[in-house]
Enzyme design. Structure first.
Site, PDB file in Angstrom:
ATOM      1  N   ASP A 117       0.838  -1.199   0.000  1.00 58.69           N
ATOM      2  CA  ASP A 117       0.000   0.000   0.000  1.00 58.69           C
ATOM      3  C   ASP A 117       0.875   1.252   0.000  1.00 58.69           C
ATOM      4  O   ASP A 117       1.446   1.622   1.023  1.00 58.69           O
ATOM      5  CB  ASP A 117      -0.913  -0.001   1.229  1.00 58.69           C
ATOM      6  N   LYS A 125       1.689   7.936   1.078  1.00 54.28           N
ATOM      7  CA  LYS A 125       2.158   7.975   2.465  1.00 54.28           C
ATOM      8  C   LYS A 125       3.484   8.746   2.520  1.00 54.28           C
ATOM      9  O   LYS A 125       4.462   8.339   1.899  1.00 54.28           O
ATOM     10  CB  LYS A 125       2.366   6.557   2.992  1.00 54.28           C
ATOM     11  N   ASP A 127       0.296  -4.895   5.071  1.00 56.91           N
ATOM     12  CA  ASP A 127      -1.086  -4.499   4.891  1.00 56.91           C
ATOM     13  C   ASP A 127      -1.956  -5.653   4.398  1.00 56.91           C
ATOM     14  O   ASP A 127      -3.150  -5.461   4.124  1.00 56.91           O
ATOM     15  CB  ASP A 127      -1.188  -3.310   3.929  1.00 56.91           C
ATOM     16  N   GLU A 144      -7.900   2.678   1.339  1.00 55.80           N
ATOM     17  CA  GLU A 144      -8.214   1.735   0.264  1.00 55.80           C
ATOM     18  C   GLU A 144      -8.649   0.370   0.758  1.00 55.80           C
ATOM     19  O   GLU A 144      -9.395  -0.334   0.076  1.00 55.80           O
ATOM     20  CB  GLU A 144      -6.996   1.580  -0.654  1.00 55.80           C
ATOM     21  N   ARG A 194     -10.691  -0.605   3.032  1.00 56.00           N
ATOM     22  CA  ARG A 194     -12.142  -0.739   3.196  1.00 56.00           C
ATOM     23  C   ARG A 194     -12.857  -0.856   1.852  1.00 56.00           C
ATOM     24  O   ARG A 194     -13.920  -1.466   1.762  1.00 56.00           O
ATOM     25  CB  ARG A 194     -12.669   0.446   4.009  1.00 56.00           C
TER      26      ARG A 194
END
Length: 584
Positions: free
Chosen positions: A358, A365, A378, A440, A442
């Site tokens: 991710d 990030k 992740d 992302e 969810r």
């Protein structure tokens, strides 16, 4: 078109070693029937749907293929350790290390500085008083976390160790920890044979002895394991046998020790998946690893892997929106467990977040604490789900059907990627305005939860490294639990009490949903900073059928051990215990 396919199939089947699949009649290469099934694609996709009753191996991305950086995991065999429960005099036991578990009360001494505990008194007498003397010099008091290993002549064992338990009323987590402490001592001493005994067992019931032995065995196995697949040089464990002394013997205890081995193998598998870097563990490789589980336990497990086109047919726009930027295609993974020798009375689903990396997408990030370098973890929810699948494939609980579901993909950045402000449509028809591409997980879980409900299950648990907010709330070692069902919460916390994993129930505050409303779609995918773990859970709730009991675990903290810089395998043990509680 159908006649062309039929003609081609007939030609192939007469000239090559192909046979027909027993459940969907499409062609399978016979050479692989016993282990895995390779589906013929005939170049044109979609001629044959992926079989839901057989194991497929996607050959386009194999783990042996050269990866970015030319990194390949070494093929390291897990240590084979023989566990046995014995009733034997500790003085007579012969081996490398005799580890005696003591409480602070056990370490009490009389006016002559002699042990009052009968077992320690006998051992000390055999050692000529040296055990009491050495423990005093080492300032060993039996506190939790204390340990000392001594090489003293006079016993059948080469070394004797004292392992501190703290209080007598200890939890499974405490016994697991002391098992890990014994494992550390055994590795340090290059021991082959180890025995573990409690200095005091009088207060333990028969059931407590069984659970204590199970926890100690689990901790010892997990403590001995080291993930050395990516080191140029690694040391192999020398431990070959572990005897559990003084906690009983017989078939029931032996069965419990076997159970500990099965669950621990699932935890180790989960750790390996999380530890593997994203350049090695792509979505395709994760699908392969899941298929290998189904192949290994094909009497009870089968695999179904959906590609992009099949996910489009199911209208999984939320999941595919996240996956769109990556050069590594998504793989929607579905394993199904059906018990041997009887019908299923209960249908369950375990759904895991499967982001193999991710980046955050366009909301990349950045900055201190973003942990982008750790975003291989992740997919910790997926690792827990597949770790549980491996354990359950060995345990084979009766009366329960289980669906293991992971929407695997990467969240990357490219010209084809999802942008902030885009609107995606989930497979239940609900629309989502993406106000943050770094929320992302969810989005992938939304379609996975809809798919799980469509399998006709009665209960769903999803696990996800979902929010930093949950780490802020509960710290690094406790998982957050969100559910509208008190009954399901009780089941899970009962399972966690046995597994020793720590969870805390969090509120599902419906009034917070106001912050998740969109001006142009049904909802946005993230709210404000306050209550972030709660709004994330409320988002997932929108994709679960009201008739299905559902529980969400946010495991963003406990999936990773920052001190050891290693995965924990968190969630596997609790999931297995929960399944067994739902088994007939």
């Amino acid at each position: 078109m159908a006649s062309i396919v039929a003609s081609l199939a007939s030609s192939l089947s007469s000239s090559l070693p192909y046979t027909s699949c027993s459940c969907c009649s499409s062609l399978i290469y016979s050479k692989f029937r016993a282990s895995s099934v390779i589906r013929l694609s005939f170049v044109a996709k979609g001629f044959f749907p992926i079989c839901s009753r057989r194991v497929k191996v996607v050959m386009a991305h194999t783990i042996a293929k050269a990866t970015l950086g030319l990194t390949l995991p070494a093929q390291i065999d897990l240590p084979k350790i023989s566990f046995a429960a014995k009733e034997i005099d500790l003085v007579e036991w012969k081996g490398d290390i005799l580890a005696v578990v003591v409480t602070e009360k056990d370490m009490a001494k009389d006016e002559n500085l002699k042990f009052e505990n009968s077992i320690l008194k006998k051992l000390d007498s055999q050692l000529g008083g040296l055990l009491a003397e050495a423990s005093a010099e080492e300032d060993f008091t039996g506190k939790s976390g204390q340990s000392t290993i001594l090489r003293l002549p006079g016993l059948g064992s080469k070394r004797i160790g004292l392992i501190g338990l703290g209080t007598a009323n200890s939890s499974p987590a405490a016994y697991k920890s002391l098992g890990e402490a014994v494992a550390a001592a055994a590795k340090s001493a290059h021991a082959n044979n180890v025995a573990i005994a409690l200095a005091s067992t009088e207060a333990l019931s028969t059931e407590s002895k069984l659970s204590t032995a199970t926890a100690i065995a689990s901790g010892t196995l997990l403590g001995i394991f080291e993930d050395n697949r990516f080191r140029s040089e690694s040391k192999k464990s020398t431990v070959t046998s572990v005897d559990i002394l003084g906690l009983g013997s017989g078939p029931e205890l032996e069965k419990k020790l076997k159970y500990a081995e099965d669950v621990s193998s699932g935890v180790i598998f989960g750790r390996e998946l999380v530890n593997a870097p994203a350049n090695v563990l792509t979505p395709g490789v994760l699908a392969e690893e899941a298929s290998k589980i189904a192949s290994a336990y094909s009497d009870v497990l089968c695999a179904k892997i959906l590609d992009v086109e099949q996910c489009k047919e199911l209208k999984m726009g939320s999941y595919l929106g996240v996956a769109a930027a990556s050069a590594n295609p998504p793989h929607f993974i579905h394993l199904c467990y059906k018990p041997p020798g009887g019908p299923s009375k209960t249908k369950l689903a375990l759904v895991g977040k499967g982001l193999t990396f991710d980046s955050g997408g366009y909301n990349i990030k950045t900055g201190p604490g973003c942990s982008i370098e750790l975003m291989k973890f992740d997919m910790g929810g997926a690792a827990a789900v597949f770790g549980a699948a491996k354990a359950i494939g060995q345990i084979k609980p009766p009366g329960v059907e289980i669906h293991f579901i992971v929407a695997a993909c990467e969240n990357m950045i490219s010209g084809t990627g999802m942008r902030p402000g885009d609107i995606v449509t989930a497979s239940n028809g609900k629309t989502i305005e993406v106000n943050n591409t770094d929320a992302e997980g969810r989005l992938t879980l939304a379609d996975a939860l809809v798919y799980a409900c469509n399998q006709g299950v009665e209960k769903i648990i999803d696990l996800a490294t979902l929010t930093g907010a949950c780490i802020v709330a509960l710290g690094p070692s406790i998982g957050g639990v969100f559910t509208p069902s008190d009954d399901l919460a009780k089941e899970v916390f009962s399972a966690a009490e046995v597994s020793g994993e720590k969870f805390w129930r969090m509120p599902l505050e419906d009034s917070y949903w106001e912050g998740m409303k969109s001006g142009v779609a049904d909802m946005v995918n993230t709210g404000g900073r306050q209550g972030g773990a709660i709004t994330a859970a409320l988002f997932l709730k929108q994709f679960v059928d009201e008739k299905v009991q559902w529980l969400h675990m946010d495991i963003a903290g406990p999936v990773w051990n920052e001190k050891k810089r290693n995965a924990t395998g968190f969630g596997v043990s609790t999931l297995v215990e929960w399944v067994l509680k739902n088994s007939s």
